[in-house]
Enzyme design. Structure first.
Site, mmCIF file in Angstrom:
data_model
loop_
_atom_site.group_PDB
_atom_site.id
_atom_site.type_symbol
_atom_site.label_atom_id
_atom_site.label_comp_id
_atom_site.label_asym_id
_atom_site.label_seq_id
_atom_site.Cartn_x
_atom_site.Cartn_y
_atom_site.Cartn_z
ATOM 1 N N ARG A 185 -92.709 51.286 -38.066
ATOM 2 C CA ARG A 185 -91.025 51.072 -37.631
ATOM 3 C C ARG A 185 -90.051 52.589 -38.121
ATOM 4 N NH1 ARG A 185 -94.640 46.782 -36.875
ATOM 5 N NH2 ARG A 185 -95.281 46.093 -34.516
ATOM 6 N N LYS A 241 -93.200 42.671 -38.109
ATOM 7 C CA LYS A 241 -92.606 41.988 -37.100
ATOM 8 C C LYS A 241 -93.041 40.523 -37.648
ATOM 9 C CE LYS A 241 -91.769 44.058 -33.013
ATOM 10 N NZ LYS A 241 -92.320 44.285 -31.996
ATOM 11 N N HIS A 288 -89.040 56.045 -32.213
ATOM 12 C CA HIS A 288 -90.167 55.269 -32.368
ATOM 13 C C HIS A 288 -91.906 56.756 -31.532
ATOM 14 C CE1 HIS A 288 -92.840 52.057 -30.067
ATOM 15 N NE2 HIS A 288 -92.330 53.008 -29.202
ATOM 16 N N ARG A 310 -94.257 57.151 -34.469
ATOM 17 C CA ARG A 310 -94.684 55.884 -34.211
ATOM 18 C C ARG A 310 -95.699 56.381 -33.313
ATOM 19 N NH1 ARG A 310 -95.485 51.084 -35.475
ATOM 20 N NH2 ARG A 310 -96.008 49.260 -33.880
ATOM 21 N N HIS A 351 -100.247 45.793 -35.203
ATOM 22 C CA HIS A 351 -100.247 45.392 -33.590
ATOM 23 C C HIS A 351 -100.767 43.906 -33.927
ATOM 24 C CE1 HIS A 351 -99.149 49.339 -31.189
ATOM 25 N NE2 HIS A 351 -98.216 48.473 -31.391
ATOM 26 N N TYR A 405 -100.717 53.538 -26.602
ATOM 27 C CA TYR A 405 -100.933 55.102 -27.279
ATOM 28 C C TYR A 405 -101.755 55.876 -26.684
ATOM 29 C CZ TYR A 405 -97.805 52.739 -29.986
ATOM 30 O OH TYR A 405 -96.545 51.919 -30.662
#
Length: 296
Positions: A146, A170, A240, A243, A266, A275
């Protein structure tokens, strides 16, 4: 009304990043500013759903997208969930709230040719800024990280002996991503040039500006948008999308979905399956051209 206990909970117990905590704070504060200005009220316990609905209507009337409204309401939901947890409220005023409908937009990735054109152009330039921009493109496309993760990379993130990159994602979750030979080569050249211009303010930051300072979000966006706007006719040319391209191209080449999930950082497979849309399209194209029954 103090949000400090809630923010500490997000930071310490939920382990959210500082950017996420700040977003929650802004959203919840914005609601209570609205509440005070329109109802003369700032007690979260006294809030009724009708007041929240009035806030939502005001946001929509102001042109805020349904997706952004849902995010703001989600922050408020989290706040009331915290108040329930600590016993400050008996029931959340949002208990029966339903999110606004959001149309699903398919993110169109860059083609391998488009990425190749940008990389080719950048490799022909020799100045520090072009070398740094090349590294940013190679890292975003070569690892799928990211934008915020790229910005927060430090010199210690790179392990040349193992040819890996440590990324802080994250909720401060770390993951290791293998580095491609081309990226390592660019890193070697970049670090030599970086050592000549980096100042004290960026002692640990891997990616820096021409003044030796840590790069920032809008700079990364401008760099990616600039180069890919010239090479691609895609409507959206943001970091993004690189990505997204990383994940799509891996899946097109037969990569396992679970492997791509780990590389992207994720938490669930459902996030990665977004995706697969373009990958399935590519698979259908190959299938329709190759299967013998399509010729009958």
């Amino acid at each position: 009304m103090s949000l400090n206990p809630f923010l500490e909970y997000l930071n310490l117990e939920k382990n959210y990043s500082k950017h996420t905590v700040l977003a929650y704070e802004k959203d919840v504060t914005a609601f209570f500013v609205f509440l005070k200005e329109n109802y003369g009220e700032d007690d979260p316990i006294a809030v009724a759903y009708a007041q929240i609905r009035s806030w939502i209507v005001s946001l929509v009337d102001a042109g805020v997208s349904n997706q952004s409204v849902n995010r703001k309401v989600s922050s408020l939901k989290a706040y009331y969930k915290f108040l329930l947890k600590v016993g400050d409220v008996a029931i959340s005023p949002l208990v029966k709230h339903k999110s606004l409908k959001v149309s699903k937009r398919v993110q169109i990735p860059f083609s391998e040719k488009e990425v190749g054109l940008v990389l080719q152009d950048l490799r022909e330039m020799q100045d520090f800024v072009s070398l740094r921009d090349l590294l940013m493109v190679e890292l975003l496309y070569g690892t799928g990280m990211r934008r915020a993760e790229l910005i927060d990379l430090t010199l210690g993130s790179v392990d040349f002996s193992q040819k890996t990159l440590k990324v802080l994602g994250k909720r401060n979750k770390e993951r290791l991503i293998p580095l491609l030979p081309g990226v390592i080569s660019t890193l070697d050249r970049y670090l030599i040039e970086r050592s000549r211009i980096a100042g004290e303010g960026s002692a640990e930051s891997l990616i820096v500006t021409a003044k030796g300072l840590k790069v920032y979000s809008t700079l990364v966006y401008r760099v990616i948008n600039r180069y890919f706007s010239e090479a691609s006719d895609k409507f959206k040319t943001s970091p993004h999308i690189l990505r997204h391209s990383f994940a799509t191209h891996l899946l097109n080449q037969g990569a396992d979905l679970n492997v791509v999930k780990e590389l992207l950082g994720h938490a669930s497979l459902a996030s990665t399956q977004v995706y697969t849309h373009n990958s399935i399209k590519a698979l259908k194209d190959v299938y329709s051209k190759a299967h013998p029954r399509t010729k009958k």
